[in-house]
Scaffold this motif. Structure first.
Motif, short mmCIF file in Angstrom:
data_model
loop_
_atom_site.label_atom_id
_atom_site.label_comp_id
_atom_site.label_asym_id
_atom_site.label_seq_id
_atom_site.Cartn_x
_atom_site.Cartn_y
_atom_site.Cartn_z
N ILE A 69 -7.53 -29.18 15.85
CA ILE A 69 -7.29 -27.76 16.11
C ILE A 69 -5.97 -27.59 16.87
CG2 ILE A 69 -8.09 -25.71 17.35
CD1 ILE A 69 -10.96 -26.66 16.76
N MET A 70 -5.75 -28.42 17.86
CA MET A 70 -4.54 -28.33 18.65
C MET A 70 -3.31 -28.62 17.80
SD MET A 70 -3.67 -27.59 21.72
CE MET A 70 -2.44 -27.86 22.95
N ALA A 71 -3.38 -29.63 16.95
CA ALA A 71 -2.25 -29.97 16.08
C ALA A 71 -1.95 -28.81 15.12
CB ALA A 71 -2.54 -31.25 15.31
N PHE A 72 -2.99 -28.20 14.60
CA PHE A 72 -2.82 -27.06 13.70
C PHE A 72 -2.19 -25.89 14.44
CE2 PHE A 72 -4.83 -23.38 11.32
CZ PHE A 72 -3.95 -23.43 10.25
N ALA A 73 -2.68 -25.60 15.63
CA ALA A 73 -2.12 -24.51 16.45
C ALA A 73 -0.65 -24.79 16.76
CB ALA A 73 -2.93 -24.34 17.73
N ASP A 74 -0.34 -26.03 17.12
CA ASP A 74 1.04 -26.41 17.43
C ASP A 74 1.95 -26.23 16.21
OD1 ASP A 74 0.48 -27.02 20.08
OD2 ASP A 74 0.33 -29.20 19.71
N SER A 75 1.47 -26.62 15.04
CA SER A 75 2.30 -26.48 13.84
C SER A 75 2.55 -25.01 13.52
CB SER A 75 1.68 -27.22 12.64
OG SER A 75 0.53 -26.55 12.19
N LEU A 76 1.54 -24.18 13.70
CA LEU A 76 1.72 -22.73 13.50
C LEU A 76 2.71 -22.18 14.52
CD1 LEU A 76 -2.00 -21.72 12.89
CD2 LEU A 76 -0.16 -21.63 11.20
N PHE A 77 2.58 -22.60 15.76
CA PHE A 77 3.44 -22.15 16.84
C PHE A 77 4.90 -22.50 16.54
CE2 PHE A 77 5.49 -23.18 20.94
CZ PHE A 77 5.39 -21.96 21.58
N HIS A 78 5.14 -23.76 16.15
CA HIS A 78 6.51 -24.22 15.91
C HIS A 78 7.12 -23.61 14.65
CE1 HIS A 78 6.56 -26.78 19.37
NE2 HIS A 78 5.47 -27.40 18.98
N SER A 79 6.26 -23.19 13.73
CA SER A 79 6.78 -22.55 12.51
C SER A 79 7.01 -21.05 12.72
CB SER A 79 5.83 -22.78 11.34
OG SER A 79 4.67 -21.98 11.48
N GLY A 80 6.61 -20.53 13.89
CA GLY A 80 6.83 -19.12 14.17
C GLY A 80 5.70 -18.20 13.75
N THR A 81 4.59 -18.77 13.30
CA THR A 81 3.43 -17.97 12.92
C THR A 81 2.60 -17.73 14.18
OG1 THR A 81 3.50 -19.16 10.82
CG2 THR A 81 1.58 -17.81 11.20
N LEU A 82 3.10 -16.83 15.02
CA LEU A 82 2.59 -16.68 16.37
C LEU A 82 1.17 -16.11 16.43
CD1 LEU A 82 5.83 -15.43 18.11
CD2 LEU A 82 4.93 -17.76 17.98
N TYR A 83 0.86 -15.14 15.58
CA TYR A 83 -0.47 -14.55 15.63
C TYR A 83 -1.54 -15.59 15.30
CZ TYR A 83 -4.54 -11.69 14.68
OH TYR A 83 -5.81 -11.17 14.70
N ARG A 84 -1.34 -16.35 14.24
CA ARG A 84 -2.32 -17.38 13.87
C ARG A 84 -2.36 -18.50 14.90
NH1 ARG A 84 -2.57 -19.55 8.19
NH2 ARG A 84 -4.50 -20.34 9.05
N ALA A 85 -1.20 -18.85 15.44
CA ALA A 85 -1.17 -19.88 16.49
C ALA A 85 -1.98 -19.41 17.69
CB ALA A 85 0.27 -20.18 16.89
N THR A 86 -1.82 -18.15 18.06
CA THR A 86 -2.57 -17.58 19.18
C THR A 86 -4.06 -17.68 18.93
OG1 THR A 86 -0.77 -16.09 19.76
CG2 THR A 86 -2.99 -15.46 20.48
#
Length: 170
Positions: free
Chosen positions: A42-59
């Protein structure tokens, strides 16, 4: 008589088979290693979303991580990234709240120090220059040799210039 004993053994085997299937189908507590693997995924997925700029899904993924794994060692990192996602999305009040909580909860640690600096940054972005100046000054007083100290000093100079320009207009 033999037929009866066959029926009893068949029923017993059938009962054990059904019982074992039911036990396998029931949710149970995962082993500790599996729990950390799930949390890390879950953390790796959140980090990948965060770094790609998909902030809402990362949140949403960081919040899911925090909810399901409240004692995981990556909690400070998840909370910091959650605050940074809010900052990047322009939700400055939420970002400020998260950074303030992290700075108070983890003083003197890498996360707490960076959160302390980010508090000042968010206040600056909110154009609350007096509070930003106070936070930058406190950051420099506590961490004068930190790599972010130079940036804090540059921003303090900007604030002084902005305030000097504002007072010249009055």
């Amino acid at each position: 008589m033999k037929a009866t004993s066959f029926s009893t053994s068949t029923l017993r085997a059938l009962f054990l088979c059904i019982l074992s299937f039911l036990l396998m189908a029931m949710p149970g507590k995962a082993a500790e290693g599996e729990t950390h693997r799930d949390a890390d995924a879950i953390m790796a997925f959140a980090d990948s979303l965060f770094h790609s700029g998909t902030l809402y899904r990362a949140t949403m993924e960081y919040k899911r991580f925090l909810y399901f794994y409240p004692t995981h060692p990556d909690i400070p990192k998840a909370r910091f990234n959650l605050a940074t996602a809010a900052k990047r999305a322009g939700d400055y009040p939420s970002a400020l709240e998260c950074y303030t909580s992290l700075a108070k909860g983890y003083p003197g640690t890498g996360t707490g120090i960076k959160a302390s600096f980010e508090q000042a940054e968010v206040l600056y972005l909110m154009r609350n220059y007096q509070s930003a100046r106070n936070h930058y000054a406190a950051f420099l007083a506590h961490y004068p040799d930190h790599p972010l100290a130079e940036e804090a000093t540059r921003t303090l100079v900007k604030i002084e210039q902005l305030e000097a320009g504002a007072s010249d207009k009055n």
